[in-house]
Design a protein around this motif. Structure first.
Motif, PDB file in Angstrom:
ATOM      1  N   GLY A   1       0.679  -1.133   0.069  1.00 23.03           N
ATOM      2  CA  GLY A   1      -0.159   0.041   0.003  1.00 23.03           C
ATOM      3  C   GLY A   1       0.934   1.248   0.050  1.00 23.03           C
ATOM      4  N   TRP A   2       0.200   2.413  -0.094  1.00 19.18           N
ATOM      5  CA  TRP A   2       0.612   3.836   0.202  1.00 19.18           C
ATOM      6  C   TRP A   2       0.097   4.535   1.135  1.00 19.18           C
ATOM      7  CZ3 TRP A   2       4.928   4.969  -3.142  1.00 19.18           C
ATOM      8  CH2 TRP A   2       5.277   4.042  -4.170  1.00 19.18           C
TER       9      TRP A   2
ATOM     10  N   VAL B   1      -3.685   6.013   2.083  1.00 22.47           N
ATOM     11  CA  VAL B   1      -4.130   6.298   0.835  1.00 22.47           C
ATOM     12  C   VAL B   1      -4.675   5.152   0.032  1.00 22.47           C
ATOM     13  CG1 VAL B   1      -3.313   7.351  -1.544  1.00 22.47           C
ATOM     14  CG2 VAL B   1      -2.198   8.105   0.648  1.00 22.47           C
ATOM     15  N   THR B   2      -4.196   3.858   0.175  1.00 30.71           N
ATOM     16  CA  THR B   2      -4.572   2.892  -0.766  1.00 30.71           C
ATOM     17  C   THR B   2      -3.639   1.678  -0.505  1.00 30.71           C
ATOM     18  OG1 THR B   2      -5.273   2.072  -2.894  1.00 30.71           O
ATOM     19  CG2 THR B   2      -3.118   3.583  -2.595  1.00 30.71           C
ATOM     20  N   CYS B   3      -4.309   0.501  -0.585  1.00 34.39           N
ATOM     21  CA  CYS B   3      -3.554  -0.813  -0.524  1.00 34.39           C
ATOM     22  C   CYS B   3      -4.326  -1.683  -1.509  1.00 34.39           C
ATOM     23  CB  CYS B   3      -3.638  -1.038   0.842  1.00 34.39           C
ATOM     24  SG  CYS B   3      -5.185  -1.923   1.612  1.00 34.39           S
ATOM     25  N   ILE B   4      -3.565  -2.802  -1.756  1.00 35.31           N
ATOM     26  CA  ILE B   4      -4.104  -3.954  -2.478  1.00 35.31           C
ATOM     27  C   ILE B   4      -3.370  -5.103  -1.918  1.00 35.31           C
ATOM     28  CG2 ILE B   4      -1.652  -3.940  -3.814  1.00 35.31           C
ATOM     29  CD1 ILE B   4      -3.193  -4.294  -6.564  1.00 35.31           C
ATOM     30  N   SER B   5      -4.527  -6.016  -2.079  1.00 38.10           N
ATOM     31  CA  SER B   5      -4.092  -7.520  -1.289  1.00 38.10           C
ATOM     32  C   SER B   5      -3.126  -8.328  -2.014  1.00 38.10           C
ATOM     33  CB  SER B   5      -5.400  -8.179  -1.607  1.00 38.10           C
ATOM     34  OG  SER B   5      -5.937  -8.546  -2.816  1.00 38.10           O
ATOM     35  N   TRP B   6      -2.671  -9.623  -1.226  1.00 35.59           N
ATOM     36  CA  TRP B   6      -1.763 -10.291  -1.723  1.00 35.59           C
ATOM     37  C   TRP B   6      -1.612 -10.793  -3.030  1.00 35.59           C
ATOM     38  CZ3 TRP B   6      -1.166 -14.871   2.336  1.00 35.59           C
ATOM     39  CH2 TRP B   6      -0.977 -14.127   3.804  1.00 35.59           C
ATOM     40  N   TYR B   7      -2.733 -11.092  -3.608  1.00 32.51           N
ATOM     41  CA  TYR B   7      -2.621 -11.339  -4.904  1.00 32.51           C
ATOM     42  C   TYR B   7      -3.047 -10.163  -6.031  1.00 32.51           C
ATOM     43  CZ  TYR B   7      -1.357 -16.105  -3.604  1.00 32.51           C
ATOM     44  OH  TYR B   7      -0.776 -17.180  -2.899  1.00 32.51           O
TER      45      TYR B   7
ATOM     46  N   ILE C   1      -6.274  -8.895  -6.048  1.00 29.17           N
ATOM     47  CA  ILE C   1      -7.506  -9.081  -6.261  1.00 29.17           C
ATOM     48  C   ILE C   1      -8.677  -7.947  -5.710  1.00 29.17           C
ATOM     49  CG2 ILE C   1      -9.590 -10.515  -5.847  1.00 29.17           C
ATOM     50  CD1 ILE C   1      -7.889 -13.065  -5.734  1.00 29.17           C
ATOM     51  N   SER C   2      -7.910  -7.541  -4.366  1.00 30.02           N
ATOM     52  CA  SER C   2      -8.818  -6.525  -3.650  1.00 30.02           C
ATOM     53  C   SER C   2      -7.940  -5.256  -3.471  1.00 30.02           C
ATOM     54  CB  SER C   2      -9.187  -6.851  -2.315  1.00 30.02           C
ATOM     55  OG  SER C   2     -10.066  -8.191  -2.648  1.00 30.02           O
ATOM     56  N   THR C   3      -8.766  -4.140  -3.777  1.00 31.00           N
ATOM     57  CA  THR C   3      -8.069  -2.774  -3.643  1.00 31.00           C
ATOM     58  C   THR C   3      -9.021  -1.839  -2.617  1.00 31.00           C
ATOM     59  OG1 THR C   3      -8.998  -1.839  -5.698  1.00 31.00           O
ATOM     60  CG2 THR C   3      -6.921  -2.895  -5.892  1.00 31.00           C
ATOM     61  N   TYR C   4      -8.222  -1.091  -1.777  1.00 29.45           N
ATOM     62  CA  TYR C   4      -8.799   0.020  -0.909  1.00 29.45           C
ATOM     63  C   TYR C   4      -8.424   1.521  -1.123  1.00 29.45           C
ATOM     64  CZ  TYR C   4     -10.050  -4.691   1.249  1.00 29.45           C
ATOM     65  OH  TYR C   4     -10.213  -5.863   1.514  1.00 29.45           O
ATOM     66  N   TYR C   5      -9.285   2.096  -1.112  1.00 25.24           N
ATOM     67  CA  TYR C   5      -8.714   3.633  -1.200  1.00 25.24           C
ATOM     68  C   TYR C   5      -9.455   4.343  -0.221  1.00 25.24           C
ATOM     69  CZ  TYR C   5      -7.537   2.170  -6.071  1.00 25.24           C
ATOM     70  OH  TYR C   5      -6.854   1.504  -7.002  1.00 25.24           O
ATOM     71  N   ALA C   6      -8.684   5.515   0.192  1.00 21.55           N
ATOM     72  CA  ALA C   6      -9.247   6.640   0.908  1.00 21.55           C
ATOM     73  C   ALA C   6     -10.166   7.353   0.229  1.00 21.55           C
ATOM     74  CB  ALA C   6      -8.140   7.400   1.368  1.00 21.55           C
TER      75      ALA C   6
ATOM     76  N   GLY D   1       2.423  -5.354   4.568  1.00 24.72           N
ATOM     77  CA  GLY D   1       2.065  -5.824   5.975  1.00 24.72           C
ATOM     78  C   GLY D   1       1.216  -7.311   5.383  1.00 24.72           C
ATOM     79  N   ARG D   2       0.870  -8.014   6.582  1.00 22.35           N
ATOM     80  CA  ARG D   2      -0.086  -9.262   6.282  1.00 22.35           C
ATOM     81  C   ARG D   2      -1.284  -9.058   6.138  1.00 22.35           C
ATOM     82  NH1 ARG D   2       4.118 -12.934   4.929  1.00 22.35           N
ATOM     83  NH2 ARG D   2       5.859 -13.358   6.523  1.00 22.35           N
ATOM     84  N   ALA D   3      -1.804  -7.806   7.042  1.00 22.47           N
ATOM     85  CA  ALA D   3      -3.302  -7.676   6.953  1.00 22.47           C
ATOM     86  C   ALA D   3      -3.935  -7.460   5.414  1.00 22.47           C
ATOM     87  CB  ALA D   3      -3.775  -6.621   7.709  1.00 22.47           C
ATOM     88  N   SER D   4      -5.244  -7.801   5.250  1.00 21.98           N
ATOM     89  CA  SER D   4      -5.531  -7.397   3.939  1.00 21.98           C
ATOM     90  C   SER D   4      -5.870  -5.790   3.751  1.00 21.98           C
ATOM     91  CB  SER D   4      -7.184  -8.090   3.832  1.00 21.98           C
ATOM     92  OG  SER D   4      -7.796  -7.727   2.615  1.00 21.98           O
ATOM     93  N   LEU D   5      -6.418  -5.288   4.682  1.00 24.77           N
ATOM     94  CA  LEU D   5      -6.360  -3.960   4.715  1.00 24.77           C
ATOM     95  C   LEU D   5      -5.281  -3.103   5.623  1.00 24.77           C
ATOM     96  CD1 LEU D   5      -7.857  -1.118   3.957  1.00 24.77           C
ATOM     97  CD2 LEU D   5      -9.607  -1.851   6.002  1.00 24.77           C
ATOM     98  N   LEU D   6      -4.429  -2.653   5.094  1.00 25.53           N
ATOM     99  CA  LEU D   6      -3.214  -1.908   5.548  1.00 25.53           C
ATOM    100  C   LEU D   6      -3.778  -0.888   6.509  1.00 25.53           C
ATOM    101  CD1 LEU D   6      -0.446  -2.130   3.269  1.00 25.53           C
ATOM    102  CD2 LEU D   6      -0.990  -3.886   4.957  1.00 25.53           C
ATOM    103  N   SER D   7      -3.310  -0.429   7.826  1.00 27.62           N
ATOM    104  CA  SER D   7      -3.430   0.643   8.511  1.00 27.62           C
ATOM    105  C   SER D   7      -2.011   1.125   9.216  1.00 27.62           C
ATOM    106  CB  SER D   7      -4.251   0.394   9.736  1.00 27.62           C
ATOM    107  OG  SER D   7      -3.672  -0.653  10.474  1.00 27.62           O
ATOM    108  N   LEU D   8      -2.000   2.145   9.806  1.00 22.28           N
ATOM    109  CA  LEU D   8      -0.759   2.550  10.584  1.00 22.28           C
ATOM    110  C   LEU D   8       0.004   1.219  11.539  1.00 22.28           C
ATOM    111  CD1 LEU D   8      -1.158   6.267  11.233  1.00 22.28           C
ATOM    112  CD2 LEU D   8       0.275   5.277   9.301  1.00 22.28           C
ATOM    113  N   GLU D   9      -1.323   0.752  11.924  1.00 19.11           N
ATOM    114  CA  GLU D   9      -0.892  -0.426  13.149  1.00 19.11           C
ATOM    115  C   GLU D   9      -0.454  -1.850  12.315  1.00 19.11           C
ATOM    116  OE1 GLU D   9      -2.874   2.887  14.715  1.00 19.11           O
ATOM    117  OE2 GLU D   9      -3.740   1.252  13.038  1.00 19.11           O
TER     118      GLU D   9
END
Length: 122
Positions: free
Chosen positions: A35-36, A48-54, A56-61, A99-107
């Motif tokens: 992610g970024w 800002v955004t992240c993308i899953s392991w393969y 398949i999934s993306t997340y955006y602010a 990170g290992r999580a699907s949805l990245l966060s600061l933590e």
């Protein structure tokens, strides 16, 4: 230890486009979400955004939905952030994250790049 190296930052005019790249030191497909995040002067680092392991999934602010696109080229082991319709508020240091999580966060982010500066001129 996973090292993340960003590239592609610089100066861009408002409304223009810029693409950032992140190259991990180890293969991350199937192991890490990528992610970024960004941090403007005087402000906290934000997702800002992240993308899953393969990929398949993306997340955006909400602030970048419809303008930014994250992608990963698994063959090249590289993650990209395409930024269109840039606004002055987008000016910040952009950090690549893993990170290992699907949805990245600061933590949940385990590895950080050193960051690349993006400046937007009005």
């Amino acid at each position: 230890q996973v090292q993340l190296v960003e590239s592609g930052g610089g100066l861009v005019q408002a409304g223009g486009s810029l693409t950032l790249s992140c190259h991990p030191s180890v293969r991350t497909v199937g192991s890490y979400s990528m992610g970024w995040f960004r941090q403007a002067p005087g402000k906290e680092r934000e997702f800002v955004t992240c993308i899953s392991w393969y990929g398949i999934s993306t997340y955006y602010a909400d602030s970048v939905k419809g303008r930014f696109t994250i992608s990963r080229d698994n063959a090249k082991n590289t993650v990209y952030l395409q930024m269109n319709s840039r606004r002055p508020v987008d000016a910040a240091v952009y950090y690549c994250a893993a990170g290992r999580a699907s949805l990245l966060s600061l933590e949940s982010t385990q590895h950080w790049g050193r960051g690349t500066q993006v400046t937007v001129s009005s």
